[in-house]
Write a protein that holds these residues in place. Structure first.
Motif, PDB file in Angstrom:
ATOM      1  N   MET A   1      50.408  33.487  19.365  1.00 61.40           N
ATOM      2  CA  MET A   1      50.004  33.147  20.628  1.00 61.40           C
ATOM      3  C   MET A   1      50.084  31.471  20.369  1.00 61.40           C
ATOM      4  SD  MET A   1      46.094  32.843  21.500  1.00 61.40           S
ATOM      5  CE  MET A   1      45.676  34.450  21.674  1.00 61.40           C
ATOM      6  N   ASN A   2      50.362  30.785  21.593  1.00 62.75           N
ATOM      7  CA  ASN A   2      50.485  29.489  21.832  1.00 62.75           C
ATOM      8  C   ASN A   2      49.495  28.857  22.478  1.00 62.75           C
ATOM      9  OD1 ASN A   2      50.870  30.281  24.456  1.00 62.75           O
ATOM     10  ND2 ASN A   2      53.059  30.001  24.389  1.00 62.75           N
ATOM     11  N   SER A   3      49.383  27.607  22.674  1.00 59.34           N
ATOM     12  CA  SER A   3      48.228  26.928  23.113  1.00 59.34           C
ATOM     13  C   SER A   3      48.170  27.144  24.501  1.00 59.34           C
ATOM     14  CB  SER A   3      48.209  25.423  22.612  1.00 59.34           C
ATOM     15  OG  SER A   3      49.619  24.867  23.167  1.00 59.34           O
ATOM     16  N   GLU A   4      49.001  27.515  25.334  1.00 56.94           N
ATOM     17  CA  GLU A   4      49.108  27.533  26.683  1.00 56.94           C
ATOM     18  C   GLU A   4      48.552  28.755  27.172  1.00 56.94           C
ATOM     19  OE1 GLU A   4      53.189  27.636  28.357  1.00 56.94           O
ATOM     20  OE2 GLU A   4      53.486  25.503  27.629  1.00 56.94           O
ATOM     21  N   VAL A   5      48.787  29.913  26.428  1.00 55.53           N
ATOM     22  CA  VAL A   5      48.065  31.313  26.677  1.00 55.53           C
ATOM     23  C   VAL A   5      46.593  30.902  26.167  1.00 55.53           C
ATOM     24  CG1 VAL A   5      47.754  33.661  25.803  1.00 55.53           C
ATOM     25  CG2 VAL A   5      49.991  32.572  26.166  1.00 55.53           C
ATOM     26  N   LEU A   6      46.309  30.256  25.300  1.00 53.02           N
ATOM     27  CA  LEU A   6      44.815  30.009  25.040  1.00 53.02           C
ATOM     28  C   LEU A   6      43.964  29.101  25.942  1.00 53.02           C
ATOM     29  CD1 LEU A   6      42.502  29.880  23.022  1.00 53.02           C
ATOM     30  CD2 LEU A   6      43.503  28.003  21.783  1.00 53.02           C
ATOM     31  N   ALA A   7      44.888  28.088  26.461  1.00 50.13           N
ATOM     32  CA  ALA A   7      44.330  27.324  27.518  1.00 50.13           C
ATOM     33  C   ALA A   7      44.248  28.317  28.777  1.00 50.13           C
ATOM     34  CB  ALA A   7      45.253  26.155  27.940  1.00 50.13           C
ATOM     35  N   ILE A   8      44.795  29.081  29.215  1.00 52.56           N
ATOM     36  CA  ILE A   8      44.570  29.807  30.336  1.00 52.56           C
ATOM     37  C   ILE A   8      43.304  30.790  30.114  1.00 52.56           C
ATOM     38  CG2 ILE A   8      45.692  31.754  31.649  1.00 52.56           C
ATOM     39  CD1 ILE A   8      48.448  30.756  31.177  1.00 52.56           C
ATOM     40  N   LYS A   9      43.198  31.325  28.861  1.00 55.75           N
ATOM     41  CA  LYS A   9      41.936  32.366  28.569  1.00 55.75           C
ATOM     42  C   LYS A   9      40.750  31.446  28.772  1.00 55.75           C
ATOM     43  CE  LYS A   9      40.900  36.489  27.650  1.00 55.75           C
ATOM     44  NZ  LYS A   9      41.066  37.567  28.681  1.00 55.75           N
ATOM     45  N   LEU A  10      40.793  30.131  28.086  1.00 56.72           N
ATOM     46  CA  LEU A  10      39.625  29.297  28.081  1.00 56.72           C
ATOM     47  C   LEU A  10      39.213  29.024  29.700  1.00 56.72           C
ATOM     48  CD1 LEU A  10      40.422  26.934  24.859  1.00 56.72           C
ATOM     49  CD2 LEU A  10      38.958  29.004  25.033  1.00 56.72           C
ATOM     50  N   LEU A  11      40.419  28.815  30.317  1.00 59.23           N
ATOM     51  CA  LEU A  11      39.921  28.343  31.803  1.00 59.23           C
ATOM     52  C   LEU A  11      39.304  29.524  32.266  1.00 59.23           C
ATOM     53  CD1 LEU A  11      42.835  26.369  32.955  1.00 59.23           C
ATOM     54  CD2 LEU A  11      40.645  25.551  33.042  1.00 59.23           C
ATOM     55  N   ASP A  12      39.648  30.795  32.169  1.00 60.27           N
ATOM     56  CA  ASP A  12      39.128  32.047  32.618  1.00 60.27           C
ATOM     57  C   ASP A  12      37.762  32.091  32.203  1.00 60.27           C
ATOM     58  OD1 ASP A  12      41.458  32.622  33.942  1.00 60.27           O
ATOM     59  OD2 ASP A  12      42.142  34.125  32.653  1.00 60.27           O
ATOM     60  N   LEU A  13      37.406  31.739  31.018  1.00 61.59           N
ATOM     61  CA  LEU A  13      36.250  31.771  30.304  1.00 61.59           C
ATOM     62  C   LEU A  13      35.254  30.793  30.901  1.00 61.59           C
ATOM     63  CD1 LEU A  13      34.142  33.297  28.150  1.00 61.59           C
ATOM     64  CD2 LEU A  13      35.014  31.515  26.667  1.00 61.59           C
TER      65      LEU A  13
ATOM     66  N   GLU B   1      35.473  29.263  33.897  1.00 60.43           N
ATOM     67  CA  GLU B   1      35.205  29.541  35.275  1.00 60.43           C
ATOM     68  C   GLU B   1      34.559  30.659  35.563  1.00 60.43           C
ATOM     69  OE1 GLU B   1      38.950  28.717  36.702  1.00 60.43           O
ATOM     70  OE2 GLU B   1      38.845  26.517  36.373  1.00 60.43           O
ATOM     71  N   GLY B   2      34.230  31.572  34.748  1.00 64.43           N
ATOM     72  CA  GLY B   2      33.375  32.616  35.063  1.00 64.43           C
ATOM     73  C   GLY B   2      34.187  33.914  35.034  1.00 64.43           C
ATOM     74  N   ARG B   3      35.476  34.125  34.959  1.00 64.28           N
ATOM     75  CA  ARG B   3      36.425  35.224  35.264  1.00 64.28           C
ATOM     76  C   ARG B   3      36.434  36.429  34.307  1.00 64.28           C
ATOM     77  NH1 ARG B   3      39.321  31.101  37.878  1.00 64.28           N
ATOM     78  NH2 ARG B   3      40.630  30.699  36.010  1.00 64.28           N
ATOM     79  N   GLU B   4      35.711  36.021  33.056  1.00 62.74           N
ATOM     80  CA  GLU B   4      35.751  36.963  31.874  1.00 62.74           C
ATOM     81  C   GLU B   4      34.371  37.729  31.951  1.00 62.74           C
ATOM     82  OE1 GLU B   4      37.602  37.642  29.526  1.00 62.74           O
ATOM     83  OE2 GLU B   4      39.088  36.633  30.333  1.00 62.74           O
ATOM     84  N   THR B   5      34.414  39.135  31.709  1.00 62.41           N
ATOM     85  CA  THR B   5      33.080  39.722  31.368  1.00 62.41           C
ATOM     86  C   THR B   5      32.759  39.723  29.849  1.00 62.41           C
ATOM     87  OG1 THR B   5      34.280  41.999  30.719  1.00 62.41           O
ATOM     88  CG2 THR B   5      33.676  41.256  33.226  1.00 62.41           C
ATOM     89  N   PRO B   6      31.484  40.195  29.367  1.00 63.39           N
ATOM     90  CA  PRO B   6      31.296  40.135  28.044  1.00 63.39           C
ATOM     91  C   PRO B   6      32.248  41.126  27.161  1.00 63.39           C
ATOM     92  CG  PRO B   6      29.328  40.131  29.390  1.00 63.39           C
ATOM     93  CD  PRO B   6      30.373  40.340  30.266  1.00 63.39           C
ATOM     94  N   GLU B   7      32.465  42.221  27.866  1.00 67.05           N
ATOM     95  CA  GLU B   7      33.347  43.366  27.332  1.00 67.05           C
ATOM     96  C   GLU B   7      34.828  42.882  26.993  1.00 67.05           C
ATOM     97  OE1 GLU B   7      31.393  44.016  29.832  1.00 67.05           O
ATOM     98  OE2 GLU B   7      29.704  44.856  28.701  1.00 67.05           O
ATOM     99  N   SER B   8      35.203  42.149  28.185  1.00 67.90           N
ATOM    100  CA  SER B   8      36.717  41.916  28.091  1.00 67.90           C
ATOM    101  C   SER B   8      36.853  40.691  26.923  1.00 67.90           C
ATOM    102  CB  SER B   8      37.172  41.571  29.371  1.00 67.90           C
ATOM    103  OG  SER B   8      36.681  40.235  29.773  1.00 67.90           O
ATOM    104  N   TRP B   9      35.710  39.699  27.202  1.00 62.61           N
ATOM    105  CA  TRP B   9      35.967  38.612  26.156  1.00 62.61           C
ATOM    106  C   TRP B   9      35.673  39.161  24.698  1.00 62.61           C
ATOM    107  CZ3 TRP B   9      37.795  34.069  25.226  1.00 62.61           C
ATOM    108  CH2 TRP B   9      37.282  33.254  24.100  1.00 62.61           C
ATOM    109  N   ARG B  10      34.776  40.012  24.455  1.00 60.54           N
ATOM    110  CA  ARG B  10      34.759  40.701  23.065  1.00 60.54           C
ATOM    111  C   ARG B  10      36.070  41.186  22.652  1.00 60.54           C
ATOM    112  NH1 ARG B  10      32.320  39.400  18.778  1.00 60.54           N
ATOM    113  NH2 ARG B  10      30.614  39.343  19.489  1.00 60.54           N
ATOM    114  N   SER B  11      36.533  41.950  23.358  1.00 65.40           N
ATOM    115  CA  SER B  11      37.957  42.801  23.136  1.00 65.40           C
ATOM    116  C   SER B  11      39.025  41.806  22.927  1.00 65.40           C
ATOM    117  CB  SER B  11      38.247  44.024  24.205  1.00 65.40           C
ATOM    118  OG  SER B  11      38.669  43.306  25.380  1.00 65.40           O
ATOM    119  N   TRP B  12      39.272  40.760  23.505  1.00 67.75           N
ATOM    120  CA  TRP B  12      40.389  39.802  23.515  1.00 67.75           C
ATOM    121  C   TRP B  12      40.315  39.232  22.390  1.00 67.75           C
ATOM    122  CZ3 TRP B  12      40.638  34.550  22.991  1.00 67.75           C
ATOM    123  CH2 TRP B  12      42.015  33.968  23.165  1.00 67.75           C
TER     124      TRP B  12
END
Length: 165
Positions: free
Chosen positions: A1-13, A15-26
């Protein structure tokens, strides 16, 4: 995993686009990689806690993601979705606890009241409750002359007649 993928995931988190289940599984899927990529402090801020509430882990992780994104000067717009969901969940939990407490108070009142109804309220009423058998079973009183001294002081101790003592 690189920092770009992490930054996209952190932005999703954030800005509220993650659910508790999707965040836990990721998170479970990428935890070892994130431990190597992030500093220990950032990793622990981002790590979702184990909690009985559904929205608390996502809310705490969102706060960690906001800190990481601010440090890297990434533009984002934080969502209040997780905070609102958590407050709604907490409110429902508190109402359920109050309902359980009211129910337990209702169930325990009759037993407490029945105890007070049976218990005498004054010493005279206690005496009336005693049976003849209970009163006669008390040990007889001794007079002061019948009570022997349990210990002797050095002056009052009886002396032996013999000189061998």
């Amino acid at each position: 995993m690189n920092s770009e993928v992490l930054a996209i995931k952190l932005l999703d988190l954030t800005e509220g686009r993650e659910t508790p289940e999707s965040w836990r599984s990721w998170w479970d899927e990428h935890e070892p990689e994130l431990e190597n990529l992030l500093s220990r402090g950032e990793f622990l801020k981002l790590k979702p806690c184990r909690h009985d509430f559904r929205w608390v882990p996502v809310l705490t992780s969102q706060k960690g993601a906001i800190a990481i994104l601010e440090k890297s000067s990434t533009a984002f717009e934080a969502s209040n979705l997780y905070q609102e969901q958590y407050l709604a969940e907490l409110d429902a939990f508190c109402k359920e606890q109050e309902r359980v407490q009211r129910k337990s108070k209702r169930n325990s009142r009759p037993t407490i009241l029945s105890c007070f109804a049976v218990t005498p309220s004054s010493p005279r009423r206690w005496q009336r409750r005693w049976s003849h058998l209970t009163r006669s079973s008390l040990p007889p009183r001794r007079s002061r002359s019948q009570v022997k001294k349990a210990c002797w002081t050095s002056r009052s101790r009886p002396r032996c007649e013999s000189s061998s003592c």
